[in-house]
Design a protein around this motif. Structure first.
Motif, PDB file in Angstrom:
ATOM      1  N   ARG A 144       0.797  -1.221   0.000  1.00 38.83           N
ATOM      2  CA  ARG A 144       0.000   0.000   0.000  1.00 38.83           C
ATOM      3  C   ARG A 144       0.834   1.278   0.000  1.00 38.83           C
ATOM      4  O   ARG A 144       0.492   2.246  -0.699  1.00 38.83           O
ATOM      5  CB  ARG A 144      -0.976  -0.012   1.187  1.00 38.83           C
ATOM      6  N   HIS A 145       1.910   1.318   0.761  1.00 42.05           N
ATOM      7  CA  HIS A 145       2.735   2.528   0.778  1.00 42.05           C
ATOM      8  C   HIS A 145       3.368   2.749  -0.590  1.00 42.05           C
ATOM      9  O   HIS A 145       3.376   3.881  -1.113  1.00 42.05           O
ATOM     10  CB  HIS A 145       3.819   2.439   1.859  1.00 42.05           C
ATOM     11  N   TRP A 146       3.917   1.695  -1.165  1.00 44.63           N
ATOM     12  CA  TRP A 146       4.498   1.816  -2.515  1.00 44.63           C
ATOM     13  C   TRP A 146       3.450   2.285  -3.512  1.00 44.63           C
ATOM     14  O   TRP A 146       3.709   3.157  -4.358  1.00 44.63           O
ATOM     15  CB  TRP A 146       5.063   0.467  -2.958  1.00 44.63           C
ATOM     16  N   GLN A 147       2.256   1.757  -3.399  1.00 44.31           N
ATOM     17  CA  GLN A 147       1.195   2.040  -4.359  1.00 44.31           C
ATOM     18  C   GLN A 147       0.813   3.517  -4.371  1.00 44.31           C
ATOM     19  O   GLN A 147       0.450   4.061  -5.417  1.00 44.31           O
ATOM     20  CB  GLN A 147      -0.020   1.182  -4.020  1.00 44.31           C
ATOM     21  N   GLN A 148       0.920   4.181  -3.225  1.00 48.24           N
ATOM     22  CA  GLN A 148       0.570   5.603  -3.139  1.00 48.24           C
ATOM     23  C   GLN A 148       1.454   6.457  -4.043  1.00 48.24           C
ATOM     24  O   GLN A 148       1.049   7.538  -4.474  1.00 48.24           O
ATOM     25  CB  GLN A 148       0.698   6.092  -1.697  1.00 48.24           C
ATOM     26  N   HIS A 149       2.681   5.978  -4.306  1.00 47.27           N
ATOM     27  CA  HIS A 149       3.637   6.764  -5.081  1.00 47.27           C
ATOM     28  C   HIS A 149       3.909   6.162  -6.459  1.00 47.27           C
ATOM     29  O   HIS A 149       4.733   6.691  -7.210  1.00 47.27           O
ATOM     30  CB  HIS A 149       4.949   6.886  -4.305  1.00 47.27           C
ATOM     31  N   ALA A 150       3.213   5.099  -6.797  1.00 50.24           N
ATOM     32  CA  ALA A 150       3.424   4.443  -8.093  1.00 50.24           C
ATOM     33  C   ALA A 150       2.640   5.161  -9.182  1.00 50.24           C
ATOM     34  O   ALA A 150       1.588   5.761  -8.905  1.00 50.24           O
ATOM     35  CB  ALA A 150       2.991   2.983  -8.011  1.00 50.24           C
ATOM     36  N   PRO A 151       3.121   5.129 -10.419  1.00 48.06           N
ATOM     37  CA  PRO A 151       2.355   5.728 -11.524  1.00 48.06           C
ATOM     38  C   PRO A 151       0.974   5.088 -11.629  1.00 48.06           C
ATOM     39  O   PRO A 151       0.844   3.862 -11.694  1.00 48.06           O
ATOM     40  CB  PRO A 151       3.215   5.402 -12.759  1.00 48.06           C
ATOM     41  N   ALA A 152      -0.074   5.918 -11.642  1.00 53.39           N
ATOM     42  CA  ALA A 152      -1.447   5.394 -11.594  1.00 53.39           C
ATOM     43  C   ALA A 152      -1.812   4.592 -12.827  1.00 53.39           C
ATOM     44  O   ALA A 152      -2.709   3.742 -12.780  1.00 53.39           O
ATOM     45  CB  ALA A 152      -2.425   6.555 -11.423  1.00 53.39           C
ATOM     46  N   ASP A 153      -1.103   4.852 -13.938  1.00 46.93           N
ATOM     47  CA  ASP A 153      -1.431   4.152 -15.178  1.00 46.93           C
ATOM     48  C   ASP A 153      -0.396   3.084 -15.530  1.00 46.93           C
ATOM     49  O   ASP A 153      -0.338   2.605 -16.665  1.00 46.93           O
ATOM     50  CB  ASP A 153      -1.545   5.148 -16.334  1.00 46.93           C
ATOM     51  N   SER A 154       0.416   2.694 -14.559  1.00 52.95           N
ATOM     52  CA  SER A 154       1.474   1.721 -14.847  1.00 52.95           C
ATOM     53  C   SER A 154       0.889   0.358 -15.200  1.00 52.95           C
ATOM     54  O   SER A 154      -0.021  -0.131 -14.517  1.00 52.95           O
ATOM     55  CB  SER A 154       2.403   1.569 -13.640  1.00 52.95           C
ATOM     56  N   PRO A 155       1.400  -0.299 -16.235  1.00 49.04           N
ATOM     57  CA  PRO A 155       0.869  -1.616 -16.609  1.00 49.04           C
ATOM     58  C   PRO A 155       1.150  -2.703 -15.580  1.00 49.04           C
ATOM     59  O   PRO A 155       0.516  -3.756 -15.624  1.00 49.04           O
ATOM     60  CB  PRO A 155       1.581  -1.916 -17.933  1.00 49.04           C
ATOM     61  N   VAL A 156       2.097  -2.476 -14.657  1.00 45.61           N
ATOM     62  CA  VAL A 156       2.383  -3.497 -13.646  1.00 45.61           C
ATOM     63  C   VAL A 156       1.539  -3.321 -12.391  1.00 45.61           C
ATOM     64  O   VAL A 156       1.554  -4.182 -11.510  1.00 45.61           O
ATOM     65  CB  VAL A 156       3.884  -3.506 -13.248  1.00 45.61           C
ATOM     66  N   LEU A 157       0.776  -2.235 -12.320  1.00 46.51           N
ATOM     67  CA  LEU A 157      -0.009  -1.974 -11.121  1.00 46.51           C
ATOM     68  C   LEU A 157      -0.988  -3.105 -10.792  1.00 46.51           C
ATOM     69  O   LEU A 157      -1.126  -3.479  -9.627  1.00 46.51           O
ATOM     70  CB  LEU A 157      -0.749  -0.644 -11.253  1.00 46.51           C
TER      71      LEU A 157
END
Length: 460
Positions: free
Chosen positions: A78-91
């Motif tokens: 969850r912490h990583w996800q807050q700063h990850a690109p919202a449109d990243s294909p690996v999300l």
């Protein structure tokens, strides 16, 4: 600076050291990329997608130390996800879900117990029948043509058919579900795929609440862990996801190996079956998930002489660790110490089920079409790009056409009938219009038939 170096610098990685795992170069030669990365030591800085840096673990010993230390290397993203690109294909493959894959400690134990108990109640003979009947139905569809794409016509569809029966899902719902899962794996239209997947699984849950049956979904609903509705959805997401994409890749990769390497047309010597050898070699060298088992350290941590940043993904290079030059090669002979099923508390709870499905799927088609060959040189087969999977784009084959069985005749008992038993004459008969085979094909087909017969006699 190159585009990759710019992205690496922006992400706080040393310039030039973030090797992309999402490009064509990695898909075409992962072993070469792993060899170059090993020059950095047991850990390497990689890029999973544009703007998504990670640490890749390359050796077996270090991988085990991470997988067996969930306190230092937890699964919560969850912490990583807050700063990850919202449109990243690996999300889709990394975003937090309330399921067993992203939990540790007591909560993980509770959810895993529900899954393990539900899967353990799947009868092996029933599962074998599901796989055999589904496989035969698919083979019937392409056997008369003498040609097939074993990935798209067989390996991709077979798990769908089996999952439909294991989870008590209506076929149409399962078809939509697997389409959504495939889209998530490929990072295509993520928001819609997530919505479609949740909708499909909710339909299955509602159906089984109203009409309980002898299936995994009903067992999860009735389990003493008392899973809530959202928990039910998310456990089925991970089970369906693991049963679709990785399963198809295991079947296809093992068939590719079998059809391209004469070592796997062997006999029953040594008490091990050639198909089992092929599956194990794939799990060692080309596992369906080449890089995964992702963890997210909550603070800076030292590992293998390097200080890793907090919350940045630490990815287990499963294929790299399995082929670690420091790993004694004798350990690969006759044992299953590979990391294809992960290790530690998060070892795959469905590994036995997956292995049985793959074995039966491969044995069935080799028995039914014993003179099958690749339609193109193995070097021309293409691999899908992506940081996580080892997946073919197609697996074209050709074989002597098998005349379509007259169903009315079969039902009346006047002709060869489909059966779950091996060595039917319909499927070992040489068809007059078939293309001549190379001189080794007859013996190869006989050995394949013997391997299936040997497994059947052993009750496996």
């Amino acid at each position: 600076m190159t585009e990759t170096e710019d992205r690496a610098a922006a992400a706080g990685c040393p310039a030039g050291q973030a090797t992309p795992l999402h490009d064509r170069a990695f898909a075409d030669d992962p072993d070469g990329v792993y060899a170059r990365l090993r020059e950095q030591g047991p850990l390497a800085t990689v890029e999973l997608a544009h703007g998504v840096p990670a640490t890749l673990v390359l050796d077996h010993e270090t991988a085990l130390s991470v997988l067996r230390d969930p306190e230092t290397f937890p699964k919560d993203s969850r912490h990583w996800q807050q700063h990850a690109p919202a449109d990243s294909p690996v999300l889709p493959m990394m975003m937090y879900r309330d399921n067993v894959l992203f939990q540790d400690g007591p909560e993980h134990h509770r959810l895993r117990g529900a899954i393990t108990d539900s899967l353990e109640r799947v009868d092996a003979f029933t599962l074998r029948r599901y796989v055999t009947e589904s496989a035969e139905e698919l083979i019937r569809g392409f056997a008369p043509s003498g040609r097939a794409d074993l990935l798209n016509d067989y390996a991709r569809t077979l798990p769908l058919l089996v999952l439909t029966r294991l989870f008590g899902s209506p076929p149409e719902t399962t078809t939509r579900m697997v389409a959504a899962i495939t889209a998530l794996w490929d990072g295509v239209d993520i928001e819609q795929a997530n919505a479609d997947l949740g909708s499909c699984i909710s339909e299955v849950i509602a159906l089984r609440r109203d009409h309980p049956a002898s299936d995994v979904t009903t067992r999860l609903l009735e389990h003493e862990a008392d899973l809530g509705h959202e928990e039910m959805i998310q456990q089925l997401v991970v089970l369906m996801g693991a049963g679709a994409e990785p399963m198809q890749n295991l079947i296809a990769n093992a068939l590719r190996l079998w059809l391209s390497d004469d070592r796997f047309a062997g006999d029953l010597s040594g008490g091990r079956l050639p198909v089992e050898d092929a599956i194990e070699e794939v799990l060692w060298k080309q596992p369906p998930l080449a890089n995964y088992a992702i963890t997210y350290p909550v603070r800076e941590v030292e590992l293998a002489g390097r200080v890793l940043p907090a919350h940045q993904p630490v990815v287990i290079g499963i294929a790299a660790a399995n082929t670690d030059p420091a790993l004694n090669t004798s350990r690969r002979d006759g044992n299953r110490a590979h990391l294809a099923w992960s290790a530690g508390a998060h070892t795959c709870p469905a590994r036995g089920t997956a292995h049985l499905i793959a074995s039966v799927a491969i044995e069935t088609i080799l028995d039914r079409l014993p003179d099958m060959d690749l339609a193109v040189p193995v070097e021309q087969l293409q691999w899908r790009a992506g940081p996580f999977h080892r997946a073919l784009t197609a697996l074209p084959v050709h074989f002597p056409p098998v005349p379509e069985l007259d169903r009315d005749e079969a039902e009346s008992g006047g002709g060869d009938q489909w059966s779950t038993r091996p060595a039917r004459t319909r499927w070992t008969r040489q068809v007059a219009t078939s293309t001549p085979r190379r001189s080794t094909s007859a013996g190869r087909g006989l050995r394949r038939g013997l391997s299936y017969l040997g497994e059947w006699l052993r009750g496996r």
